[in-house]
Motif scaffolding. Sequence first.
Motif, PDB file in Angstrom:
ATOM      1  N   HIS A  50       0.812  -1.217   0.000  1.00 19.47           N
ATOM      2  CA  HIS A  50       0.000   0.000   0.000  1.00 19.47           C
ATOM      3  C   HIS A  50       0.850   1.273   0.000  1.00 19.47           C
ATOM      4  CE1 HIS A  50      -3.133  -2.885   1.164  1.00 19.47           C
ATOM      5  NE2 HIS A  50      -4.011  -1.963   0.821  1.00 19.47           N
ATOM      6  N   VAL A  51       1.853   1.319   0.850  1.00 20.33           N
ATOM      7  CA  VAL A  51       2.651   2.540   1.004  1.00 20.33           C
ATOM      8  C   VAL A  51       3.684   2.682  -0.108  1.00 20.33           C
ATOM      9  CG1 VAL A  51       4.226   3.798   2.539  1.00 20.33           C
ATOM     10  CG2 VAL A  51       2.285   2.543   3.505  1.00 20.33           C
ATOM     11  N   ALA A  60      -0.110   9.435   7.012  1.00 18.75           N
ATOM     12  CA  ALA A  60      -1.491   9.182   7.439  1.00 18.75           C
ATOM     13  C   ALA A  60      -1.557   8.066   8.469  1.00 18.75           C
ATOM     14  CB  ALA A  60      -2.354   8.837   6.223  1.00 18.75           C
ATOM     15  N   LEU A  61      -0.792   7.007   8.248  1.00 23.68           N
ATOM     16  CA  LEU A  61      -0.817   5.868   9.174  1.00 23.68           C
ATOM     17  C   LEU A  61      -0.132   6.204  10.493  1.00 23.68           C
ATOM     18  CD1 LEU A  61      -0.060   3.154   6.500  1.00 23.68           C
ATOM     19  CD2 LEU A  61      -2.173   3.328   7.844  1.00 23.68           C
ATOM     20  N   LEU A  62       0.922   7.000  10.434  1.00 22.23           N
ATOM     21  CA  LEU A  62       1.574   7.447  11.667  1.00 22.23           C
ATOM     22  C   LEU A  62       0.620   8.310  12.480  1.00 22.23           C
ATOM     23  CD1 LEU A  62       4.100   7.641  13.423  1.00 22.23           C
ATOM     24  CD2 LEU A  62       4.901   9.497  11.951  1.00 22.23           C
ATOM     25  N   GLY A  99      -6.252   5.746   5.796  1.00 27.33           N
ATOM     26  CA  GLY A  99      -5.346   4.609   5.824  1.00 27.33           C
ATOM     27  C   GLY A  99      -5.948   3.377   6.476  1.00 27.33           C
ATOM     28  N   TYR A 100      -7.240   3.455   6.825  1.00 26.77           N
ATOM     29  CA  TYR A 100      -7.888   2.313   7.471  1.00 26.77           C
ATOM     30  C   TYR A 100      -7.769   1.044   6.621  1.00 26.77           C
ATOM     31  CZ  TYR A 100     -10.208   5.744  10.539  1.00 26.77           C
ATOM     32  OH  TYR A 100     -10.471   6.753  11.436  1.00 26.77           O
ATOM     33  N   GLU A 101      -7.772   1.219   5.296  1.00 25.90           N
ATOM     34  CA  GLU A 101      -7.742   0.049   4.416  1.00 25.90           C
ATOM     35  C   GLU A 101      -6.449  -0.748   4.562  1.00 25.90           C
ATOM     36  OE1 GLU A 101      -5.902   3.423   2.061  1.00 25.90           O
ATOM     37  OE2 GLU A 101      -7.568   3.174   3.483  1.00 25.90           O
ATOM     38  N   ALA A 105      -6.507  -4.612   5.572  1.00 25.50           N
ATOM     39  CA  ALA A 105      -5.913  -5.610   4.677  1.00 25.50           C
ATOM     40  C   ALA A 105      -4.929  -6.498   5.429  1.00 25.50           C
ATOM     41  CB  ALA A 105      -5.213  -4.916   3.509  1.00 25.50           C
ATOM     42  N   ALA A 106      -4.133  -5.903   6.299  1.00 24.61           N
ATOM     43  CA  ALA A 106      -3.182  -6.691   7.093  1.00 24.61           C
ATOM     44  C   ALA A 106      -3.918  -7.623   8.044  1.00 24.61           C
ATOM     45  CB  ALA A 106      -2.255  -5.757   7.871  1.00 24.61           C
ATOM     46  N   LYS A 107      -4.964  -7.115   8.672  1.00 18.64           N
ATOM     47  CA  LYS A 107      -5.752  -7.940   9.589  1.00 18.64           C
ATOM     48  C   LYS A 107      -6.399  -9.106   8.850  1.00 18.64           C
ATOM     49  CE  LYS A 107      -8.166  -9.080  13.286  1.00 18.64           C
ATOM     50  NZ  LYS A 107      -7.529  -9.824  14.408  1.00 18.64           N
TER      51      LYS A 107
END
Length: 324
Positions: A50-51, A60-62, A99-101, A105-107
């Motif tokens: 993704h990144v 965004a994720l930070l 960045g929720y996606e 996706a990882a989960k």
Amino acid sequence: MAIKNILSLVVLVSILGVSVAIPYPSLDLNYYRSKCPDAEGIVRNVTLEHVGPQKSLAAALLRMYFHDCFVRGCDASLLLKSPNNDAERDAIPNLSVRGYEVVDAAKKKLEEECPGIVSCADVLALVARDAVLLIGGPWWSVPLGRRDGRISRKDEANLPSPFADIATLKKNFTDKGLSVKDLVVLSGAHTIGISTCGLVNLRIYNFTANGGPDPAMNPSYVGELKQRCKPNDFTTTVDMDPGSVAKFDTDYFKAVSQKKGLFISDSALLNDLQTSLYITTQLALGGRLSTFNQDFAESMVRLGNLDVLTGNNGEIRATCASVN
């Protein structure tokens, strides 16, 4: 080269530079070793997918991780959705969180590999670390074993404000058990990412009684911002670290020292002896990242231990947006 091999190489190089492991009694660096041995690898690969093509997601994720940990602790309560729009993610400061996606996706991958084992709170902690690494930031070892919270309330999202003065910011951090050094170091995360004109127009238009800009801002910087942000523009984006927004470096501290901090909370760091001294020290180091990277890694580990749920507290959510 395969994605997994690319990220493994990046991790190895970073470990040789900065590797931080601060032990906490409630968390364990090897928590998933027997339960889900490839947990960290799965999260790394998804984060890269993704990144890698969208570097702006790192900031965004930070930010998402910080916003989660500062409210009810690092329990993934920010990720919960509410049919009544009254969860943390519905609070005004969180409406622009994205960045929720990536976490979802990882989960999903982890549930396929190790169902019911890895918490969303740990996934978010790992995603934030790996995202920072992918844009040239430091590596740190993430203690694991957090469990997910079941409560998420919009009215509890009392986050440090971009309009806060230094006294308020210091209280925000010390109330959470974080230090003044953590305040200035974690503010350094503004070396990446963007904001909107809506959060800065107050500073550049009609800030003073006679309609002038905030005197704490560099006049040339005010002029640059006015070129981008018109008085009634609340949506155009602006860089938080002008000229260096896509790179994790110490240029943020240079900008603040030149009175080019985008937010009032950035400029406020010059109004305290300890925070201003840290900025001066970074400038004296001539942009070398080793000290800041080490400090940032240590502060991120401390942030990640805020009010964590462990043992029989909380749960391991099947999906991050809803309780079981």
